[in-house]
Design a protein around this motif. Structure first.
Motif, PDB file in Angstrom:
ATOM      1  N   HIS A  69      -6.966   7.565  -4.992  1.00 29.11           N
ATOM      2  CA  HIS A  69      -5.527   7.916  -5.028  1.00 29.11           C
ATOM      3  C   HIS A  69      -5.079   8.221  -6.389  1.00 29.11           C
ATOM      4  O   HIS A  69      -4.036   8.866  -6.523  1.00 29.11           O
ATOM      5  N   TYR A  86      -8.296   1.822  -3.757  1.00 25.83           N
ATOM      6  CA  TYR A  86      -7.468   2.857  -3.882  1.00 25.83           C
ATOM      7  C   TYR A  86      -7.656   4.023  -4.951  1.00 25.83           C
ATOM      8  O   TYR A  86      -6.786   4.525  -5.413  1.00 25.83           O
ATOM      9  N   ARG A  90       0.751  -1.335  -0.049  1.00 20.89           N
ATOM     10  CA  ARG A  90      -0.051  -0.286   0.106  1.00 20.89           C
ATOM     11  C   ARG A  90       0.948   1.079   0.000  1.00 20.89           C
ATOM     12  O   ARG A  90       0.555   2.445  -0.714  1.00 20.89           O
TER      13      ARG A  90
END
Length: 291
Positions: free
Chosen positions: A270, A267, A232
């Motif tokens: 992001h 995610y 991550r």
């Protein structure tokens, strides 16, 4: 690094960097302050000299990254700092600078797309594998002795060697094929920077002058529904690194569908303007998050 004498406020930054294996580490100012459990001084937000790679004078903070085997490469004030791992440093006080002999991370000229020899080696491996299974199709390997199984795996290792290099080579070919289909590229304008065994930073120009930046990840598939903390962290660093390039067109290529699904599910926020692409499926059916 054994034998370091670093103490005080910047010791936590040294301890953090010394545990990292990545060649590029991108940390936001907020992340650095979280690591230090303290605010950076105002000069860190204003002056390049504060981030200088020197141990002399009052720049004690530099020892934190130098002792950990990193140097500061790029600073975006108030946003983030890029650290580069170095394989060997020659430290000198002359002119208050750090002289370095060799960077681990090197720019690799993008000659792989015409590397006929590499392609021929891969084809030879495929032919050898096909021949092996043709000659042994009568065998049931799971029923054989451990000695026979060991010999089989040794034979496979001899045939395939470091298969990760072949996967990387073919993945770069697929990425380039996709970009050629999507954009008009300027010949010989590309380069690839290898960050680690499974990560490549790619930059290219189009005939209209637009800059393309991409990261290619060939890491094996995740075994869980989410990334481990290290994975991550690397994903977030990759996103920041792409934003560093200020390219108008940004891509994040992955070669494993589990990794694609994890990023898309957990995610996506992001990525921002970064387009997530799954190779090689995108070549066949345009399977991507944003394309």
């Amino acid at each position: 690094m054994a034998g370091h004498t670093l103490q005080g406020k910047y010791l936590p930054l040294y301890e953090y960097l010394s545990k990292q294996q990545e060649r590029h580490i991108v940390l936001a100012f907020e992340e650095i302050e979280e690591i230090l459990q303290a605010k950076l001084p105002k000069s860190a937000y204003k002056y390049q000299a504060w981030w200088g790679n020197t141990r002399s004078g009052t720049y004690v903070q530099a020892a934190a990254w130098l002792e950990a085997g990193y140097r500061v490469d790029i600073v975006q004030f108030g946003r983030c700092v890029e650290f580069l791992k170095v394989s060997k440093e020659i430290l000198t006080k002359k002119k208050n600078k750090v002289m370095r002999e060799t960077l681990i991370s090197r720019s690799i000229p993008d000659t792989t797309y015409n590397d006929i020899e590499s392609f021929q080696k891969i084809m030879a491996k495929m032919d050898a594998a096909q021949q092996f299974f043709t000659e042994n199709n009568h065998r049931r390997f799971t029923d054989e002795t451990i000695v026979s199984q060991f010999k089989v795996f040794c034979e496979w290792r001899r045939l395939f060697g470091r298969i990760e290099q072949d996967v990387n080579y073919l993945a770069k070919q697929l990425m380039h094929e996709f970009l050629l289909e999507k954009h008009r590229l300027v010949p010989n304008s590309s380069y690839i920077k290898q960050q680690d065994e499974y990560t490549f930073l790619y930059e290219e120009k189009t005939t209209t002058g637009d800059k393309i930046a991409a990261i290619l990840k060939t890491a094996p598939p995740s075994l869980t529904a989410d990334f481990a903390p290290g994975q991550r962290s690397r994903l977030l660093q990759d996103c920041r690194l792409l934003n560093y390039t200020n390219a108008i067109i940004q891509y994040y290529f992955v070669t494993e569908e589990p990794a694609f699904n994890v990023i898309e599910k957990n995610y996506k926020q992001h990525l921002g303007n970064i387009q997530l692409i799954l190779l090689p499926k995108v070549i066949a059916d345009k399977y991507s998050l944003n394309a």
